[in-house]
Design a protein around this motif. Sequence first.
Motif, PDB file in Angstrom:
ATOM      1  N   ARG A 119      -9.440   0.523   3.571  1.00 39.30           N
ATOM      2  CA  ARG A 119     -10.782  -0.064   3.469  1.00 39.30           C
ATOM      3  C   ARG A 119     -11.825   1.030   3.361  1.00 39.30           C
ATOM      4  O   ARG A 119     -12.752   0.948   2.559  1.00 39.30           O
ATOM      5  CB  ARG A 119     -11.065  -0.940   4.699  1.00 39.30           C
ATOM      6  CG  ARG A 119     -10.347  -2.266   4.649  1.00 39.30           C
ATOM      7  CD  ARG A 119     -10.719  -3.139   5.843  1.00 39.30           C
ATOM      8  NE  ARG A 119      -9.612  -4.030   6.160  1.00 39.30           N
ATOM      9  CZ  ARG A 119      -8.877  -3.974   7.267  1.00 39.30           C
ATOM     10  NH1 ARG A 119      -9.147  -3.100   8.226  1.00 39.30           N
ATOM     11  NH2 ARG A 119      -7.883  -4.818   7.452  1.00 39.30           N
ATOM     12  N   GLU A 120     -11.666   2.067   4.178  1.00 41.04           N
ATOM     13  CA  GLU A 120     -12.638   3.170   4.141  1.00 41.04           C
ATOM     14  C   GLU A 120     -12.675   3.842   2.779  1.00 41.04           C
ATOM     15  O   GLU A 120     -13.706   4.363   2.372  1.00 41.04           O
ATOM     16  CB  GLU A 120     -12.296   4.209   5.204  1.00 41.04           C
ATOM     17  CG  GLU A 120     -13.090   3.988   6.464  1.00 41.04           C
ATOM     18  CD  GLU A 120     -12.621   4.842   7.608  1.00 41.04           C
ATOM     19  OE1 GLU A 120     -12.298   6.021   7.373  1.00 41.04           O
ATOM     20  OE2 GLU A 120     -12.563   4.310   8.725  1.00 41.04           O
ATOM     21  N   ALA A 121     -11.537   3.806   2.088  1.00 40.64           N
ATOM     22  CA  ALA A 121     -11.473   4.439   0.765  1.00 40.64           C
ATOM     23  C   ALA A 121     -11.833   3.442  -0.336  1.00 40.64           C
ATOM     24  O   ALA A 121     -11.743   3.763  -1.518  1.00 40.64           O
ATOM     25  CB  ALA A 121     -10.075   5.002   0.530  1.00 40.64           C
ATOM     26  N   GLY A 122     -12.206   2.212   0.045  1.00 39.13           N
ATOM     27  CA  GLY A 122     -12.604   1.210  -0.953  1.00 39.13           C
ATOM     28  C   GLY A 122     -11.422   0.608  -1.699  1.00 39.13           C
ATOM     29  O   GLY A 122     -11.579   0.122  -2.819  1.00 39.13           O
ATOM     30  N   ILE A 123     -10.257   0.632  -1.083  1.00 42.13           N
ATOM     31  CA  ILE A 123      -9.045   0.077  -1.722  1.00 42.13           C
ATOM     32  C   ILE A 123      -8.813  -1.334  -1.190  1.00 42.13           C
ATOM     33  O   ILE A 123      -8.993  -1.598   0.010  1.00 42.13           O
ATOM     34  CB  ILE A 123      -7.827   0.974  -1.414  1.00 42.13           C
ATOM     35  CG1 ILE A 123      -8.051   2.374  -1.994  1.00 42.13           C
ATOM     36  CG2 ILE A 123      -6.538   0.366  -1.955  1.00 42.13           C
ATOM     37  CD1 ILE A 123      -7.061   3.409  -1.475  1.00 42.13           C
ATOM     38  N   GLU A 124      -8.397  -2.231  -2.072  1.00 41.09           N
ATOM     39  CA  GLU A 124      -8.134  -3.609  -1.648  1.00 41.09           C
ATOM     40  C   GLU A 124      -6.974  -3.658  -0.657  1.00 41.09           C
ATOM     41  O   GLU A 124      -5.997  -2.914  -0.800  1.00 41.09           O
ATOM     42  CB  GLU A 124      -7.772  -4.461  -2.855  1.00 41.09           C
ATOM     43  CG  GLU A 124      -8.968  -4.776  -3.715  1.00 41.09           C
ATOM     44  CD  GLU A 124      -8.726  -6.014  -4.560  1.00 41.09           C
ATOM     45  OE1 GLU A 124      -8.402  -7.078  -3.983  1.00 41.09           O
ATOM     46  OE2 GLU A 124      -8.859  -5.887  -5.771  1.00 41.09           O
ATOM     47  N   THR A 125      -7.082  -4.523   0.308  1.00 41.72           N
ATOM     48  CA  THR A 125      -6.016  -4.676   1.302  1.00 41.72           C
ATOM     49  C   THR A 125      -5.594  -6.144   1.396  1.00 41.72           C
ATOM     50  O   THR A 125      -6.398  -7.046   1.148  1.00 41.72           O
ATOM     51  CB  THR A 125      -6.472  -4.228   2.712  1.00 41.72           C
ATOM     52  OG1 THR A 125      -7.574  -5.045   3.106  1.00 41.72           O
ATOM     53  CG2 THR A 125      -6.864  -2.773   2.742  1.00 41.72           C
ATOM     54  N   ARG A 126      -4.344  -6.341   1.736  1.00 41.30           N
ATOM     55  CA  ARG A 126      -3.827  -7.679   2.006  1.00 41.30           C
ATOM     56  C   ARG A 126      -2.883  -7.578   3.200  1.00 41.30           C
ATOM     57  O   ARG A 126      -2.210  -6.566   3.392  1.00 41.30           O
ATOM     58  CB  ARG A 126      -3.017  -8.227   0.828  1.00 41.30           C
ATOM     59  CG  ARG A 126      -3.797  -8.414  -0.454  1.00 41.30           C
ATOM     60  CD  ARG A 126      -4.726  -9.641  -0.396  1.00 41.30           C
ATOM     61  NE  ARG A 126      -5.354  -9.885  -1.696  1.00 41.30           N
ATOM     62  CZ  ARG A 126      -6.413  -9.245  -2.161  1.00 41.30           C
ATOM     63  NH1 ARG A 126      -7.005  -8.309  -1.435  1.00 41.30           N
ATOM     64  NH2 ARG A 126      -6.903  -9.524  -3.348  1.00 41.30           N
ATOM     65  N   VAL A 127      -2.826  -8.669   3.959  1.00 47.28           N
ATOM     66  CA  VAL A 127      -1.888  -8.747   5.081  1.00 47.28           C
ATOM     67  C   VAL A 127      -0.978  -9.948   4.840  1.00 47.28           C
ATOM     68  O   VAL A 127      -1.460 -11.046   4.532  1.00 47.28           O
ATOM     69  CB  VAL A 127      -2.646  -8.921   6.422  1.00 47.28           C
ATOM     70  CG1 VAL A 127      -1.661  -9.118   7.568  1.00 47.28           C
ATOM     71  CG2 VAL A 127      -3.539  -7.721   6.690  1.00 47.28           C
ATOM     72  N   LEU A 128       0.313  -9.719   4.940  1.00 43.62           N
ATOM     73  CA  LEU A 128       1.275 -10.814   4.833  1.00 43.62           C
ATOM     74  C   LEU A 128       2.214 -10.668   6.026  1.00 43.62           C
ATOM     75  O   LEU A 128       3.078  -9.784   6.049  1.00 43.62           O
ATOM     76  CB  LEU A 128       2.051 -10.709   3.512  1.00 43.62           C
ATOM     77  CG  LEU A 128       2.944 -11.899   3.184  1.00 43.62           C
ATOM     78  CD1 LEU A 128       2.103 -13.155   2.899  1.00 43.62           C
ATOM     79  CD2 LEU A 128       3.840 -11.595   1.984  1.00 43.62           C
ATOM     80  N   VAL A 129       1.995 -11.526   7.018  1.00 47.63           N
ATOM     81  CA  VAL A 129       2.755 -11.401   8.269  1.00 47.63           C
ATOM     82  C   VAL A 129       4.110 -12.092   8.087  1.00 47.63           C
ATOM     83  O   VAL A 129       4.171 -13.236   7.642  1.00 47.63           O
ATOM     84  CB  VAL A 129       1.961 -12.023   9.438  1.00 47.63           C
ATOM     85  CG1 VAL A 129       2.758 -11.941  10.733  1.00 47.63           C
ATOM     86  CG2 VAL A 129       0.625 -11.306   9.597  1.00 47.63           C
TER      87      VAL A 129
END
Length: 216
Positions: A51-61
């Motif tokens: 996030r700090e680098a401006g990259i998209e994130t996703r979480v799949l538990v």
Amino acid sequence: MPRPCNLVVLLSGSGSNLQAMIDSFTQPGSPVCIRAVISNRADAYGLERAREAGIETRVLVHTGFEGREAFDQALMALVDCFEPDAVALAGFMRILSPAFVRHYHGRLLNIHPSLLPRHKGLHTHQRALEAGDTEHGCSVHFVTEELDGGPLVVQAAVAVASDDTPDTLAQRVHAQEHQIYPLAVRWFAEGRLRLGPHGVVFDGKPLATTGHLIRP
Ligand code: GRF
């Protein structure tokens, strides 16, 4: 200039290898675009780094799924949203199903904290010390269905000191991981590295089965 190689990074934890890639690939003209970082744990610090680098994130538990195959199918669908040319496992603490591994054959890389084929699996630093190894290190390899057994791309060795503990050894190995993983991904992005039918091909020639070996 050809378009950059789309990279998706999968992780479960601290993400220091992701950070090394961010530091290496977020320069103008980089051959790699880190399209997304996906974690199976919402609290993975690697997500924060992304996030700090401006990259998209996703979480799949993974806990919400009925079995490994169901989770892996959902993970594949999510990863494929980002149209990856390459997928990097960077401390992704899941065993992947054969279907997942086959789907990304030739474009799925992993980093492992030992000089493979020694010490596959977990607790590698402790096991290297218990075995009395004088040399330890880390390996980047293409992922195949054999756990930690895919064709080697590059390894970095560190000398084991007589007063090393698993922690001190881990620190030095980690520092090497941060060198060789971005290097391997860069080679792949530049088209210098690929997985052929008979093993790893580097600059158009078959690579030794040990991969590139970097010694201190
Ligand atoms: C590294 O030691 C890597 O070799 C292993 O998982 C760890 C991930 O560390 N596959 P980090 O999350 O990149 O700091």
